[in-house]
Design an enzyme around this catalytic site. Structure first.
Site, PDB file in Angstrom:
ATOM      1  N   ASP A   1      -0.662   3.008  12.916  1.00 56.34           N
ATOM      2  CA  ASP A   1       0.045   2.333  11.828  1.00 56.34           C
ATOM      3  C   ASP A   1      -0.235   0.840  11.983  1.00 56.34           C
ATOM      4  O   ASP A   1      -0.576   0.362  13.082  1.00 56.34           O
ATOM      5  CB  ASP A   1       1.567   2.593  11.935  1.00 56.34           C
ATOM      6  CG  ASP A   1       2.062   3.645  10.938  1.00 56.34           C
ATOM      7  OD1 ASP A   1       1.614   3.619   9.782  1.00 56.34           O
ATOM      8  OD2 ASP A   1       2.894   4.487  11.339  1.00 56.34           O
TER       9      ASP A   1
ATOM     10  N   HIS B   1      -1.035   6.636   9.793  1.00 61.36           N
ATOM     11  CA  HIS B   1       0.118   6.776   8.903  1.00 61.36           C
ATOM     12  C   HIS B   1       0.164   8.140   8.198  1.00 61.36           C
ATOM     13  O   HIS B   1       1.230   8.603   7.808  1.00 61.36           O
ATOM     14  CB  HIS B   1       0.069   5.668   7.848  1.00 61.36           C
ATOM     15  CG  HIS B   1       1.299   5.569   7.027  1.00 61.36           C
ATOM     16  ND1 HIS B   1       2.462   4.998   7.495  1.00 61.36           N
ATOM     17  CD2 HIS B   1       1.574   5.983   5.760  1.00 61.36           C
ATOM     18  CE1 HIS B   1       3.390   5.063   6.562  1.00 61.36           C
ATOM     19  NE2 HIS B   1       2.882   5.658   5.495  1.00 61.36           N
TER      20      HIS B   1
ATOM     21  N   SER C   1       7.464   7.934   5.876  1.00 67.42           N
ATOM     22  CA  SER C   1       7.133   6.718   5.135  1.00 67.42           C
ATOM     23  C   SER C   1       8.314   6.319   4.235  1.00 67.42           C
ATOM     24  O   SER C   1       9.413   6.100   4.750  1.00 67.42           O
ATOM     25  CB  SER C   1       5.831   6.986   4.356  1.00 67.42           C
ATOM     26  OG  SER C   1       5.255   5.819   3.890  1.00 67.42           O
TER      27      SER C   1
HETATM   28  N1  LIG Z   1      -1.365   1.697  -1.213  1.00 67.87           N
HETATM   29  C1  LIG Z   1      -0.861   2.637  -0.274  1.00 67.87           C
HETATM   30  C2  LIG Z   1      -0.748   3.979  -0.936  1.00 67.87           C
HETATM   31  C3  LIG Z   1       0.155   4.937  -0.213  1.00 67.87           C
HETATM   32  O1  LIG Z   1       0.867   4.541   0.660  1.00 67.87           O
HETATM   33  C4  LIG Z   1       0.151   6.367  -0.619  1.00 67.87           C
HETATM   34  C5  LIG Z   1      -0.597   6.772  -1.709  1.00 67.87           C
HETATM   35  C6  LIG Z   1      -0.612   8.114  -2.083  1.00 67.87           C
HETATM   36  C7  LIG Z   1       0.133   9.034  -1.369  1.00 67.87           C
HETATM   37  C8  LIG Z   1       0.881   8.622  -0.270  1.00 67.87           C
HETATM   38  C9  LIG Z   1       0.899   7.282   0.115  1.00 67.87           C
HETATM   39  N2  LIG Z   1       1.611   6.800   1.190  1.00 67.87           N
HETATM   40  C10 LIG Z   1       2.371   7.459   2.079  1.00 67.87           C
HETATM   41  O2  LIG Z   1       2.841   8.533   1.997  1.00 67.87           O
HETATM   42  C11 LIG Z   1      -1.767   2.684   0.955  1.00 67.87           C
HETATM   43  O3  LIG Z   1      -2.469   1.737   1.221  1.00 67.87           O
HETATM   44  O4  LIG Z   1      -1.791   3.670   1.669  1.00 67.87           O
END
Ligand SMILES: N[C@@H](CC(=O)c1ccccc1NC=O)C(=O)O
Length: 293
Positions: A236, A268, A153
């Site tokens: 994704d 994801h 990510s």
């Molecule tokens: N608002 C984001 C938040 C997010 O990406 C995320 C939140 C906490 C821990 C990891 C995350 N994303 C990827 O590693 C979502 O919709 O997933």
């Protein structure tokens, strides 16, 4: 598919909310489960592996990394540097050792890098930190037979920025043999005006200079012999999938050694969580890249 410049803000924000696209759980639950899986995996790795925790790679408080060390007498030791995700504002190295168990089993060293997430850190600082962490690892472990990068990510974005570094400003030029870029973002412009960037307070100029999609010529100069895997989850969002496809195509067109992995039955989050499992497709692919299958 509608181009991001033509999307309403709501739609753009939905596309860039990975948790809303999981087929397994609600948005809140998938994030909770993600953090739990990474934490538990990291605890297990810390129990099983010999570790060096909080090794500084710079002067800053947040400039520390964790090393997970295999029991091996072999001289053919490979090392994977892992850059965690979390939209440059969540997670830390404390839950980023989860992939170490199947790798140390095969004699591979794993390094989980900490960096200053927003609001403490900004994009330029994070990019500089991960670059310096790689330099420090190479200086510390000059005897290793192969250096690999893996990022998820936002961490895949940072890994791509490492590959795109002009190393002339640094004391050494790391030779990165392979890179696993998992469900990353390579063009920051679409998210510039979304909720994602609120804690980052980026200008367009900062977004452009930190977009790997704009730095392919530099990557070609710096990392021409690196084997790159661009991996994306089947579930994704279309925009995330497009980010990976377009970056893959740009690398491919510039003659780099790159493959695209569209990982079936993943979203994801579990696309990376499953690296705790030695039998998972991406774990096997990573080990195969290191000649450890
Ligand atoms: N608002 C984001 C938040 C997010 O990406 C995320 C939140 C906490 C821990 C990891 C995350 N994303 C990827 O590693 C979502 O919709 O997933």
């Amino acid at each position: 598919m509608t181009h991001w410049t033509k999307m309403e803000r709501d739609e753009l924000e939905r596309q860039y909310s990975p948790s809303r696209w999981s087929h397994r759980m609600s948005a809140d639950d998938v994030i909770k489960a993600h953090v739990k899986a990474l934490k538990e995996g990291t605890e297990q790795a810390r129990d099983l592996a010999q570790t060096l925790l909080n090794v500084p790679y710079g002067e800053g408080d947040g400039e520390k990394l964790d090393v997970y060390i295999p029991k091996t007498n072999s001289l053919d030791v490979h090392l994977v540097v892992y850059l965690h995700g979390g939209y440059w504002q969540f997670l830390s190295k404390e839950e980023s050792g989860f992939m170490a168990v199947p790798l140390i089993d095969k004699g591979v060293v794993v390094v989980a890098v900490g960096y200053d997430i927003a609001p403490k850190g900004n994009m330029d600082l994070m990019v500089s930190q991960v670059r310096r962490s790689v330099v420090s690892v190479v200086q510390q472990y000059s005897h290793i037979s192969g250096l690999y990068l893996c990022g998820h990510s936002a961490g895949a974005h940072l890994a791509a920025m490492v590959l795109s570094t002009d190393w002339s400003q640094y004391s050494i030029t790391p030779q990165i043999k392979g890179a696993f870029l998992v469900s990353g973002i390579y063009d920051l412009l679409p998210i510039l005006s979304t909720y994602v960037m609120e804690p980052l307070k980026m200008t367009e100029e900062v977004a452009v200079r930190n977009s790997p999609s704009k730095l392919v010529p530099q990557l070609k100069l710096s990392s021409s012999s690196c084997q790159i895997v661009v991996a994306v989850a089947e579930n994704d969002s279309p925009e995330f999938r497009k980010q990976s496809e377009e970056y893959y195509k740009a690398l491919e067109e510039s003659g780099l050694s790159v493959t695209m992995e569209d990982v079936a039955n993943t979203d994801h989050f579990n696309i990376i969580e499953q690296l705790v499992d030695g039998e998972y497709h991406l774990t096997k692919l990573l080990l195969k890249m290191m000649g450890k299958n």
